[in-house]
Design an enzyme around this catalytic site. Sequence first.
Site, PDB file in Angstrom:
ATOM      1  N   CYS A 183       0.841  -1.195   0.000  1.00 42.87           N
ATOM      2  CA  CYS A 183       0.000   0.000   0.000  1.00 42.87           C
ATOM      3  C   CYS A 183       0.880   1.250   0.000  1.00 42.87           C
ATOM      4  O   CYS A 183       1.622   1.493  -0.949  1.00 42.87           O
ATOM      5  CB  CYS A 183      -0.948  -0.073   1.209  1.00 42.87           C
ATOM      6  SG  CYS A 183      -2.323   1.046   1.090  1.00 42.87           S
TER       7      CYS A 183
ATOM      8  N   HIS B  20      -3.593  -5.276   0.572  1.00 43.27           N
ATOM      9  CA  HIS B  20      -3.024  -5.826   1.813  1.00 43.27           C
ATOM     10  C   HIS B  20      -3.010  -7.363   1.790  1.00 43.27           C
ATOM     11  O   HIS B  20      -4.022  -7.980   2.119  1.00 43.27           O
ATOM     12  CB  HIS B  20      -3.837  -5.336   3.017  1.00 43.27           C
ATOM     13  CG  HIS B  20      -3.652  -3.882   3.269  1.00 43.27           C
ATOM     14  ND1 HIS B  20      -2.621  -3.389   4.022  1.00 43.27           N
ATOM     15  CD2 HIS B  20      -4.343  -2.807   2.826  1.00 43.27           C
ATOM     16  CE1 HIS B  20      -2.683  -2.074   4.048  1.00 43.27           C
ATOM     17  NE2 HIS B  20      -3.712  -1.686   3.324  1.00 43.27           N
TER      18      HIS B  20
ATOM     19  N   GLU C  44      -1.715  -9.247   3.887  1.00 43.84           N
ATOM     20  CA  GLU C  44      -1.698  -9.775   5.257  1.00 43.84           C
ATOM     21  C   GLU C  44      -3.088  -9.986   5.843  1.00 43.84           C
ATOM     22  O   GLU C  44      -3.231 -10.688   6.842  1.00 43.84           O
ATOM     23  CB  GLU C  44      -0.868  -8.856   6.167  1.00 43.84           C
ATOM     24  CG  GLU C  44      -1.465  -7.480   6.474  1.00 43.84           C
ATOM     25  CD  GLU C  44      -1.222  -6.432   5.381  1.00 43.84           C
ATOM     26  OE1 GLU C  44      -0.863  -6.819   4.254  1.00 43.84           O
ATOM     27  OE2 GLU C  44      -1.408  -5.233   5.660  1.00 43.84           O
TER      28      GLU C  44
END
Length: 532
Positions: free
Chosen positions: A100, A189, A191
Amino acid sequence: MAVAATGVEGFLHAAGERRVREVIVVLDFGSQYTQLIARRVREAGVYCEIYPYDASADSLRKLGAKALILSGSPASVYAQGAPKPDPRIFDLGVPLLGICYGMGILAELAGGAVAAAQKREYGAAEITIQDTADLFAGFYRGETTRVWMSHGDRLERLPDGWIALARTGNSPLAACADPGRRVFGVQFHPEVVHTVRGRDILHNFLFRICRLEATWTMENFLLEQEKKICDQVGRDRIICALSGGVDSAVTAAIVERAVGDGLTCVFVDNGLLRKGEAEAVCAFFAPRFGRRFRYVDARERFLHALRGLVDPEEKRKAVGRTFIEVFEAEAATIPGIAYLAQGTLYPDVIESVSFRGPSATIKSHHNVGGLPERMRLKLVEPLRELFKDEVRSLGEILGLPPEIVHRQPFPGPGLAIRIIGEVTAERLALEREVDSIVVEEIHAAGLQKLTWQAFAVLLPVKSVGVMGDERTYDNVVAVRVVTSVDGMTADWARLPEDLLARLSNRIINEVPGVNRVVYDISSKPPATIEWE
Ligand code: XMP
């Protein structure tokens, strides 16, 4: 099993071969997901640490960082004063992954252009994969996959030598790379779980691009720590304060494996634990430790210290002060103590931009922090490098019971701050009963691990009710159940209506003295999780 043959920190001995513990670094630009990135990397079996975004390239080189991941940020790349990393990180020669904001800042430093997107992208989006060489190996060209976006910036122009790897409808550069220098960026993202193949993407980065090995396991960690504590403490004596929580229990269990008889555990029963918790601690430790387990019944003393106090901060201070007095007095009866074992965790030691939320200063959090200086003890902190979920898996390996291993976070001052107003023996008994029903029902509904905390609060309010044909004038209790990732922000749990009904029925029917139950529907912020 072979025991590690080196005392040098950062080295570990696994399966008989000496190996450098490989570390990769997350540079924290203030994203709410920074810790999550580190946890995902560790889940993959690679050790990972978090440093502030401006950590110098020299310090990262000294650390031996094998790769850097640049986190997201609430800031905007093109804004004045935007946080920037040391530009020499490009010279380290290790792979870089920007997530990001991290992607934007890497591209900008390399000569690309970032601008405000016309449309902010927040939430789920579809990306289409264009290049499957490295980061998206195992995907097919043209594959679309769901990712989680949260950004306002948009990469407008790639730096020279960079290529696009994936696009979305809104952004032709959803992922990009300078493959020659092993620099990668993703706008989304990987994660978070909403990115369906986020794990594959992170694994490609760690194992394909960085060529790391998955050697970070709790079994290895345990061997490493045992050896380290053994070297550090030697034949000196060490003391550990058990609190009823998972951190101190795991600390004690590791230290005991390292130094055996050298460890004495002191469990100060302050009478402020939830139903059954003090018993669980005693049941596990007393038989194993024998006379090296000291149970101190200080319930009366804490009640006395709390008498007449209604102010939350005064209550916290009274509990903290009393704990230190009782613990010191007990320690004084054990000869030759030189060390104190403490269950400090990694989130407490990270100098992270995003970690310290406002709640740290809103309530004074009580822990045993002041003890080592007062008692002139050296510290042993075997969990300093671990996240909570890692501590729990270590607890399982060490054979601790599930009531301790999977206990939800619990405040140091205990039930004293869940009884609003004065704490008395009667109110404690009432709170404990109500609370145990909440715990039981949340467990029965399978929600224990899905909620961050679930508990009861006893209010200093009486209300009128009717039971049978009789008018009652009794206590009101609040049920508080929240979801959260780290306790910094939280939302009230949308419990099923049936469960709420059962909670209310059971509490009013089973606990004499309560005639009204309310459910707390405040999120944090603006409320906090605890009422005091
Ligand atoms: P709040 O109420 O500030 O709580 O939203 C955030 C998290 O911290 C816990 N908490 C405490 N923990 N001593 C502690 O050790 C304290 O005084 C204390 N006050 C709150 C709370 O349970 C939640 O998990």
